[in-house]
Write an enzyme that holds these catalytic residues in place. Structure first.
Site, PDB file in Angstrom:
ATOM      1  N   HIS A  86       0.828  -1.211   0.000  1.00  0.00           N
ATOM      2  CA  HIS A  86       0.000   0.000   0.000  1.00  0.00           C
ATOM      3  C   HIS A  86       0.861   1.259   0.000  1.00  0.00           C
ATOM      4  CE1 HIS A  86      -3.216   2.788   0.968  1.00  0.00           C
ATOM      5  NE2 HIS A  86      -4.078   1.803   0.794  1.00  0.00           N
ATOM      6  N   ASP A 170      16.019  14.689   8.188  1.00  0.00           N
ATOM      7  CA  ASP A 170      17.111  14.249   9.048  1.00  0.00           C
ATOM      8  C   ASP A 170      16.866  12.805   9.480  1.00  0.00           C
ATOM      9  OD1 ASP A 170      15.108  14.389  10.963  1.00  0.00           O
ATOM     10  OD2 ASP A 170      15.875  16.206  11.905  1.00  0.00           O
ATOM     11  N   GLY A 177       9.039   9.217   8.990  1.00  0.00           N
ATOM     12  CA  GLY A 177       8.326   9.685   7.817  1.00  0.00           C
ATOM     13  C   GLY A 177       7.471  10.892   8.166  1.00  0.00           C
TER      14      GLY A 177
END
Length: 335
Positions: A86, A170, A177
């Protein structure tokens, strides 16, 4: 039962983990630790490597529970190692808020904005606001924000500054995420199963049914977009390797204007043109009772609620991959 004057909001966060049950349990435990919140459904999917969680409660309590769940997911899910079928952009991929009782959409927009600010500022996670909470038209649709997915997030942060949270990629963002938070009306996540593992067929069928359509080349070789058949439908093609089938995976954003049975029957007819057939379907998460009643009316002449729901389950093939239990899947029964 819902108290007549109580404000009730639904939250349906999607987490990028569908295989590690300990992680899923820890995330749901963080939701359950919040007062005045009821956990309605937890639906992990190993192939998608994704879990859809549904809970309801009073607005401030839902916001608190959502923040705890997003925090726990960022702690336990490492997106640099995550793989699944997904599309996704972060450990908590998307977190929509839906008005259920005595709550307006504007109130849910304000709640989504406050949650987004907390996630961005307190957790250091880039947050994009979508659907009714979006601050610009181009950010309204989830697929626009999620373009390039997690793997393209570093570039995405440079092109589209988040509404909240850091814009500089970073190591912390590499792990967590980004997260998409918003307010919307009830959405049905609905997948139709094809008797083929050829995912190219699923992709082509998805392009034909979804409202946005697909790109084709005209006689001059120029790419042009052909609108899809069904309004209020988003769709992609997915291969389910564990079952040797593929799916047309859809989001029905207005099930009253594009009913669930119409989506099923449209894919069913198109599948014949590609030399395959539909073998059933599945609903991910919860479904409003009316969506199944409407399908039952389409398939049978009965006037009994139970018979109409059973007709919908049978004719849509909802028991093919998993047992469909109305008491556990219909939101009104759970409330």
């Amino acid at each position: 039962m819902i108290m007549e004057k109580k404000k009730i909001v639904e939250c349906v966060p999607n987490f990028s983990e569908g295989r590690n049950l300990d992680t899923i349990q820890a995330i749901t435990a963080s939701i359950l630790s919040t007062k005045n919140v009821k956990l309605l459904n937890v639906e992990p999917d190993k192939d998608y490597n994704r879990t859809v969680v549904t809970f309801v409660g009073e607005p401030s309590c839902v916001k608190e529970a959502a923040f705890k769940a997003i925090s726990k997911a960022s702690e336990l899910i490492d997106m640099s190692r995550q793989k699944g079928e997904h599309p996704r952009i972060g450990a908590t991929d998307v977190c929509p808020l839906i008005p259920v009782s005595n709550v307006t959409m504007d109130e849910c927009v304000q709640l989504a904005d406050a949650l987004g600010r907390d996630v961005g500022e307190r957790l250091g996670i880039p947050v994009y606001l979508y659907e009714s909470a979006a601050r610009s038209a181009e950010r309204k649709n989830l697929e626009n924000i999620r373009q390039g997915e997690y793997e393209g997030l570093k570039r995405r942060l440079k092109e589209w500054k988040p509404d909240y949270g850091p814009a500089e990629y970073d190591d912390r963002i590499k792990k967590s995420g980004a997260t998409v938070i918003g307010a919307r009306f009830f959405l049905i996540a609905y997948n139709v199963n094809l008797k083929t593992k050829n995912v190219c067929i699923a992709h082509q069928l998805a392009g034909k049914v979804r409202e946005s359509g697909c790109l084709i080349q005209d006689e001059a070789g120029k790419k042009v977009r052909v609108p899809g058949i069904l309004k209020y439908v988003k769709a992609i093609g997915i291969e389910l390797k564990g079952y040797n089938i593929s799916q047309v995976s859809m989001n029905l954003t207005n099930y009253e204007k594009t009913p669930i049975y119409r989506a099923f029957e449209t894919v069913k007819e198109l599948a014949k043109e590609y030399g395959t057939e539909v073998t059933g379907s599945e609903i991910v998460g919860l479904v409003p009772k009316k969506a199944l009643i409407d399908a039952g009316v389409y398939y049978t002449d009965s006037h009994s609620e139970g018979a109409l729901i059973q007709a919908a389950v049978e004719n849509l093939g909802l028991n093919q991959l998993n047992t469909f239990e109305p008491k556990k899947k219909i939101i009104e029964y759970l409330l």
